[in-house]
Write a protein that holds these residues in place. Sequence first.
Motif, PDB file in Angstrom:
ATOM      1  N   ALA A  97       0.836  -1.206   0.000  1.00 37.57           N
ATOM      2  CA  ALA A  97       0.000   0.000   0.000  1.00 37.57           C
ATOM      3  C   ALA A  97       0.866   1.250   0.000  1.00 37.57           C
ATOM      4  CB  ALA A  97      -0.908  -0.002   1.227  1.00 37.57           C
ATOM      5  N   PRO A  98       0.403   2.301  -0.656  1.00 35.16           N
ATOM      6  CA  PRO A  98       1.133   3.570  -0.600  1.00 35.16           C
ATOM      7  C   PRO A  98       1.287   4.048   0.847  1.00 35.16           C
ATOM      8  CG  PRO A  98      -0.622   3.650  -2.252  1.00 35.16           C
ATOM      9  CD  PRO A  98      -0.822   2.383  -1.465  1.00 35.16           C
ATOM     10  N   ARG A  99       2.498   4.418   1.212  1.00 36.02           N
ATOM     11  CA  ARG A  99       2.817   4.969   2.535  1.00 36.02           C
ATOM     12  C   ARG A  99       2.619   3.969   3.673  1.00 36.02           C
ATOM     13  NH1 ARG A  99       0.208   8.429  -0.513  1.00 36.02           N
ATOM     14  NH2 ARG A  99      -1.794   7.849   0.389  1.00 36.02           N
ATOM     15  N   ASN A 100       2.346   2.707   3.325  1.00 33.98           N
ATOM     16  CA  ASN A 100       2.200   1.675   4.356  1.00 33.98           C
ATOM     17  C   ASN A 100       2.641   0.334   3.781  1.00 33.98           C
ATOM     18  OD1 ASN A 100       1.577   0.027   6.480  1.00 33.98           O
ATOM     19  ND2 ASN A 100      -0.606   0.515   6.557  1.00 33.98           N
ATOM     20  N   PRO A 101       3.946   0.097   3.676  1.00 33.53           N
ATOM     21  CA  PRO A 101       4.428  -1.107   2.996  1.00 33.53           C
ATOM     22  C   PRO A 101       4.086  -2.409   3.701  1.00 33.53           C
ATOM     23  CG  PRO A 101       6.238   0.085   4.048  1.00 33.53           C
ATOM     24  CD  PRO A 101       5.045   0.979   4.119  1.00 33.53           C
ATOM     25  N   GLU A 102       3.654  -2.350   4.950  1.00 39.99           N
ATOM     26  CA  GLU A 102       3.264  -3.575   5.654  1.00 39.99           C
ATOM     27  C   GLU A 102       1.868  -4.044   5.256  1.00 39.99           C
ATOM     28  OE1 GLU A 102       5.402  -5.295   7.507  1.00 39.99           O
ATOM     29  OE2 GLU A 102       6.838  -3.761   6.894  1.00 39.99           O
ATOM     30  N   LEU A 103       1.090  -3.174   4.625  1.00 39.55           N
ATOM     31  CA  LEU A 103      -0.277  -3.505   4.233  1.00 39.55           C
ATOM     32  C   LEU A 103      -0.306  -3.883   2.759  1.00 39.55           C
ATOM     33  CD1 LEU A 103      -3.333  -3.610   4.820  1.00 39.55           C
ATOM     34  CD2 LEU A 103      -3.418  -1.165   4.268  1.00 39.55           C
ATOM     35  N   ALA A 104      -0.840  -5.064   2.449  1.00 33.86           N
ATOM     36  CA  ALA A 104      -0.907  -5.530   1.068  1.00 33.86           C
ATOM     37  C   ALA A 104      -2.325  -5.338   0.520  1.00 33.86           C
ATOM     38  CB  ALA A 104      -0.525  -6.999   0.989  1.00 33.86           C
ATOM     39  N   PHE A 105      -2.404  -4.828  -0.700  1.00 29.55           N
ATOM     40  CA  PHE A 105      -3.710  -4.720  -1.355  1.00 29.55           C
ATOM     41  C   PHE A 105      -3.824  -5.703  -2.518  1.00 29.55           C
ATOM     42  CE2 PHE A 105      -0.986  -1.686  -3.543  1.00 29.55           C
ATOM     43  CZ  PHE A 105      -1.270  -1.886  -4.882  1.00 29.55           C
ATOM     44  N   GLY A 106      -2.842  -6.594  -2.645  1.00 32.23           N
ATOM     45  CA  GLY A 106      -2.860  -7.594  -3.697  1.00 32.23           C
ATOM     46  C   GLY A 106      -1.525  -8.288  -3.767  1.00 32.23           C
ATOM     47  N   ALA A 149      -3.575 -13.042  -0.286  1.00 29.45           N
ATOM     48  CA  ALA A 149      -3.294 -12.475  -1.608  1.00 29.45           C
ATOM     49  C   ALA A 149      -2.217 -13.246  -2.361  1.00 29.45           C
ATOM     50  CB  ALA A 149      -2.893 -11.006  -1.466  1.00 29.45           C
ATOM     51  N   THR A 150      -1.092 -13.533  -1.689  1.00 29.40           N
ATOM     52  CA  THR A 150      -0.010 -14.224  -2.390  1.00 29.40           C
ATOM     53  C   THR A 150      -0.415 -15.647  -2.768  1.00 29.40           C
ATOM     54  OG1 THR A 150       0.996 -14.812  -0.259  1.00 29.40           O
ATOM     55  CG2 THR A 150       1.851 -12.858  -1.376  1.00 29.40           C
ATOM     56  N   ALA A 151      -1.179 -16.302  -1.908  1.00 34.13           N
ATOM     57  CA  ALA A 151      -1.623 -17.665  -2.221  1.00 34.13           C
ATOM     58  C   ALA A 151      -2.578 -17.665  -3.413  1.00 34.13           C
ATOM     59  CB  ALA A 151      -2.289 -18.292  -0.999  1.00 34.13           C
ATOM     60  N   ILE A 152      -3.494 -16.717  -3.465  1.00 35.81           N
ATOM     61  CA  ILE A 152      -4.448 -16.665  -4.575  1.00 35.81           C
ATOM     62  C   ILE A 152      -3.721 -16.386  -5.887  1.00 35.81           C
ATOM     63  CG2 ILE A 152      -6.345 -15.330  -5.575  1.00 35.81           C
ATOM     64  CD1 ILE A 152      -7.470 -15.069  -2.717  1.00 35.81           C
ATOM     65  N   ALA A 153      -2.802 -15.428  -5.887  1.00 35.57           N
ATOM     66  CA  ALA A 153      -2.034 -15.144  -7.101  1.00 35.57           C
ATOM     67  C   ALA A 153      -1.261 -16.387  -7.539  1.00 35.57           C
ATOM     68  CB  ALA A 153      -1.092 -13.970  -6.870  1.00 35.57           C
ATOM     69  N   SER A 154      -0.705 -17.121  -6.581  1.00 32.48           N
ATOM     70  CA  SER A 154       0.057 -18.334  -6.897  1.00 32.48           C
ATOM     71  C   SER A 154      -0.837 -19.413  -7.489  1.00 32.48           C
ATOM     72  CB  SER A 154       0.745 -18.857  -5.644  1.00 32.48           C
ATOM     73  OG  SER A 154       1.690 -17.929  -5.158  1.00 32.48           O
ATOM     74  N   VAL A 155      -2.009 -19.600  -6.919  1.00 30.21           N
ATOM     75  CA  VAL A 155      -2.946 -20.587  -7.451  1.00 30.21           C
ATOM     76  C   VAL A 155      -3.293 -20.257  -8.898  1.00 30.21           C
ATOM     77  CG1 VAL A 155      -5.315 -21.455  -7.291  1.00 30.21           C
ATOM     78  CG2 VAL A 155      -3.911 -21.277  -5.227  1.00 30.21           C
ATOM     79  N   ARG A 156      -3.521 -18.988  -9.185  1.00 29.01           N
ATOM     80  CA  ARG A 156      -3.862 -18.605 -10.553  1.00 29.01           C
ATOM     81  C   ARG A 156      -2.708 -18.859 -11.506  1.00 29.01           C
ATOM     82  NH1 ARG A 156      -7.424 -13.012  -9.516  1.00 29.01           N
ATOM     83  NH2 ARG A 156      -9.099 -14.077  -8.366  1.00 29.01           N
ATOM     84  N   MET A 157      -1.477 -18.622 -11.063  1.00 31.14           N
ATOM     85  CA  MET A 157      -0.327 -18.929 -11.911  1.00 31.14           C
ATOM     86  C   MET A 157      -0.218 -20.437 -12.139  1.00 31.14           C
ATOM     87  SD  MET A 157       3.695 -17.901 -11.509  1.00 31.14           S
ATOM     88  CE  MET A 157       4.921 -18.701 -12.562  1.00 31.14           C
ATOM     89  N   LEU A 158      -0.469 -21.232 -11.114  1.00 28.86           N
ATOM     90  CA  LEU A 158      -0.409 -22.684 -11.277  1.00 28.86           C
ATOM     91  C   LEU A 158      -1.455 -23.167 -12.278  1.00 28.86           C
ATOM     92  CD1 LEU A 158       0.210 -23.682  -7.563  1.00 28.86           C
ATOM     93  CD2 LEU A 158       1.818 -23.920  -9.462  1.00 28.86           C
ATOM     94  N   ARG A 159      -2.596 -22.494 -12.348  1.00 25.31           N
ATOM     95  CA  ARG A 159      -3.581 -22.812 -13.389  1.00 25.31           C
ATOM     96  C   ARG A 159      -2.987 -22.531 -14.772  1.00 25.31           C
ATOM     97  NH1 ARG A 159      -7.308 -25.717 -10.580  1.00 25.31           N
ATOM     98  NH2 ARG A 159      -8.513 -24.493  -9.096  1.00 25.31           N
ATOM     99  N   HIS A 160      -2.299 -21.405 -14.894  1.00 23.87           N
ATOM    100  CA  HIS A 160      -1.677 -21.063 -16.180  1.00 23.87           C
ATOM    101  C   HIS A 160      -0.619 -22.093 -16.577  1.00 23.87           C
ATOM    102  CE1 HIS A 160      -2.665 -16.560 -15.279  1.00 23.87           C
ATOM    103  NE2 HIS A 160      -3.725 -17.256 -15.583  1.00 23.87           N
ATOM    104  N   LEU A 161       0.019 -22.718 -15.581  1.00 23.78           N
ATOM    105  CA  LEU A 161       1.051 -23.726 -15.843  1.00 23.78           C
ATOM    106  C   LEU A 161       0.451 -25.114 -16.087  1.00 23.78           C
ATOM    107  CD1 LEU A 161       3.731 -22.630 -13.215  1.00 23.78           C
ATOM    108  CD2 LEU A 161       3.779 -22.256 -15.687  1.00 23.78           C
ATOM    109  N   LEU A 162      -0.883 -25.173 -16.113  1.00 27.53           N
ATOM    110  CA  LEU A 162      -1.615 -26.388 -16.513  1.00 27.53           C
ATOM    111  C   LEU A 162      -1.473 -27.538 -15.529  1.00 27.53           C
ATOM    112  CD1 LEU A 162      -0.875 -26.370 -20.363  1.00 27.53           C
ATOM    113  CD2 LEU A 162      -2.777 -25.306 -19.128  1.00 27.53           C
TER     114      LEU A 162
END
Length: 216
Positions: free
Chosen positions: A59-68, A136-149
């Motif tokens: 997040a802007p001005r708050n690097p400990e907070l993730a928005f994705g 967030a990181t797990a969801i992004a990873s799952v989507r990449m694993l889908r792309h990797l078939l």
Amino acid sequence: MRFRDRRDAGEQLARQLAMLDLGPVTVLAIPRGGVIVADAIVRTFGWPLDVMLPRKLRAPRNPELAFGAVTEDGTVFLDARLARTLHVTDDYLREEIADQIAEIRRRRTAYRGDRPEPDLRSRTAVLVDDGLATGATAIASVRMLRHLLAREVAVAIPVGPPEAVRRLEDEADRVICLVRPPEFVAVGEFYEDFHQTDDEEVVAFLTQAWRQTGVS
């Protein structure tokens, strides 16, 4: 419930995974702490181990907070509502994604060198981390694993808040989560030993796992 350490968490996850019919499996760990959890799992079954390298979008001005989060191939997961609340601009988003992909590539070189990417076709990909916060990181990873078939995508995590686990269950084929506390502050509070893991430790675990499974 508290785990002694990441290895204890991995051993407990292994007992749950043993009850599932997963077919051929490749374990993908999210560094750094997830590699230690995953090591306990692959030692139990002899499954091959590799890494996924998602990064939180800060997040802007708050690097400990993730928005994705973002993965190496550019797969992005955004919490759109939080991004709007934080007034994340398109320019900021593009810059943050570029910064995090650069860090992913640095870590990829540090951890994997020039080893070939794992072939996940016809295999179950089991994604492992030491805990879930926003998911967030797990969801992004799952989507990449889908792309990797990957034939099937499962996630194995010791602990995560119920809402984040539910979001992950909408993305993965299976989610194994040992503890889903209704009151959740941080992953570390569920471990007696949650020491910081460094790159050298990650490389040591990966090198040993690759040697044992015959990956050069």
